[in-house]
Design a protein around this motif. Structure first.
Motif, PDB file in Angstrom:
ATOM      1  N   GLU A 134       0.847  -1.195   0.000  1.00 39.14           N
ATOM      2  CA  GLU A 134       0.000   0.000   0.000  1.00 39.14           C
ATOM      3  C   GLU A 134       0.883   1.246   0.000  1.00 39.14           C
ATOM      4  OE1 GLU A 134      -3.311   2.085  -0.388  1.00 39.14           O
ATOM      5  OE2 GLU A 134      -3.328  -0.111  -0.271  1.00 39.14           O
ATOM      6  N   PRO A 135       0.746   2.134  -1.011  1.00 36.96           N
ATOM      7  CA  PRO A 135      -0.188   2.040  -2.141  1.00 36.96           C
ATOM      8  C   PRO A 135       0.304   1.036  -3.185  1.00 36.96           C
ATOM      9  CG  PRO A 135       1.180   3.977  -2.385  1.00 36.96           C
ATOM     10  CD  PRO A 135       1.544   3.376  -1.057  1.00 36.96           C
ATOM     11  N   ARG A 136      -0.611   0.598  -4.054  1.00 41.44           N
ATOM     12  CA  ARG A 136      -0.249  -0.382  -5.078  1.00 41.44           C
ATOM     13  C   ARG A 136       0.646   0.242  -6.148  1.00 41.44           C
ATOM     14  NH1 ARG A 136      -3.737  -4.954  -4.917  1.00 41.44           N
ATOM     15  NH2 ARG A 136      -2.601  -5.810  -6.680  1.00 41.44           N
ATOM     16  N   LYS A 137       0.571   1.573  -6.310  1.00 39.56           N
ATOM     17  CA  LYS A 137       1.476   2.283  -7.208  1.00 39.56           C
ATOM     18  C   LYS A 137       2.565   2.924  -6.359  1.00 39.56           C
ATOM     19  CE  LYS A 137      -1.883   3.234 -10.876  1.00 39.56           C
ATOM     20  NZ  LYS A 137      -2.547   4.288 -11.693  1.00 39.56           N
ATOM     21  N   VAL A 138       3.791   2.412  -6.494  1.00 36.03           N
ATOM     22  CA  VAL A 138       4.901   2.832  -5.641  1.00 36.03           C
ATOM     23  C   VAL A 138       5.786   3.822  -6.398  1.00 36.03           C
ATOM     24  CG1 VAL A 138       6.888   2.056  -4.309  1.00 36.03           C
ATOM     25  CG2 VAL A 138       4.852   0.599  -4.483  1.00 36.03           C
TER      26      VAL A 138
END
Length: 231
Positions: A134-138
């Motif tokens: 989390e978040p899935r977009k790093v």
């Protein structure tokens, strides 16, 4: 008149050719109850398919609504009155809870005549780790082109048992960013140091798959996205 005779003859020939494939199946049980099961072992039930027509019946295909369900049929062509046994296997591991899945049996000359079997039951879950990033977009920030960059990736285990992480692989570039064995206790997190070596400069975007024994990884990995800039 001659043309009509040819058309009628052709129609009869086609009908006769199709009748060899046209069969009607009677299924011994179209609602198969597996009952309550413990997660882990596979469970099997057998149903019988009977050709109740006066012509051959051919099973063109058998499909299921879920990867958790597989089938094995001992024969695909049945003469009139002949029976076939089909074993339905439910794979309980990583598929806990109540289920209502379907098995689709296709017959007929065009393989589109469909019989549907419902399978029902409940799988009592065992303790298991659950992967979460989390978040899935790093956002990995700025990366150096042509060099190996260390990119920290924080992975959490939100399950109720230890979770073992074994690899992090790039889906886009086909590279392995991290490999080993990292056990993360239940309710805790750990940082994996990814070795990322981007090529040309510009925007960096990669889809990576994190492989583990977590409940939400059924063999294909847990997906997350890395975003950054290459300079």
């Amino acid at each position: 008149m001659k043309l009509r005779t040819i058309v009628l003859t052709l129609t009869v020939v086609l009908c006769l050719a199709g009748s060899a494939w046209a069969g009607q199946l009677k299924i011994s049980d179209t609602q198969v109850h597996f009952g309550n099961m413990k997660e882990g072992p596979n469970a099997e039930k057998t149903v019988t398919l009977t050709n109740v027509s006066d012509s051959n019946a051919v099973v063109a295909n058998v499909s299921t609504s879920c990867a958790c369900t597989t089938t094995q049929l001992d024969k695909t062509e049945l003469a009139p009155g002949e029976t076939a046994s089909m074993v339905i296997t439910y794979h309980t591991f990583k598929y806990p809870g109540k289920f209502d899945k379907t098995v689709h049996v296709f017959t007929g000359a065009d393989g589109k005549t469909e019989d549907v079997i419902h399978i029902l039951g409940y799988v009592d879950p065992i303790p298991m780790g659950v992967m979460e990033v989390e978040p899935r977009k790093v956002d990995v920030g700025e990366l150096a082109a042509g060099k190996t960059n260390t990119v920290p990736l924080k992975v959490a285990n939100t399950g109720d048992a230890p979770m073992k992480v074994t690899a992090v692989k790039s889906q886009k570039f086909g590279k392995t960013y991290w490999q080993g064995e990292k056990t993360i206790p239940a309710g805790q997190s750990a940082t994996l140091d990814l070795a990322v070596a981007p090529g040309g400069q510009g925007r960096f975007l990669d889809i990576v798959m994190i492989f583990s024994d977590a409940r939400n990884d059924i063999g294909k990995g847990y997906k997350t996205v890395l975003l950054g800039t290459v300079k």
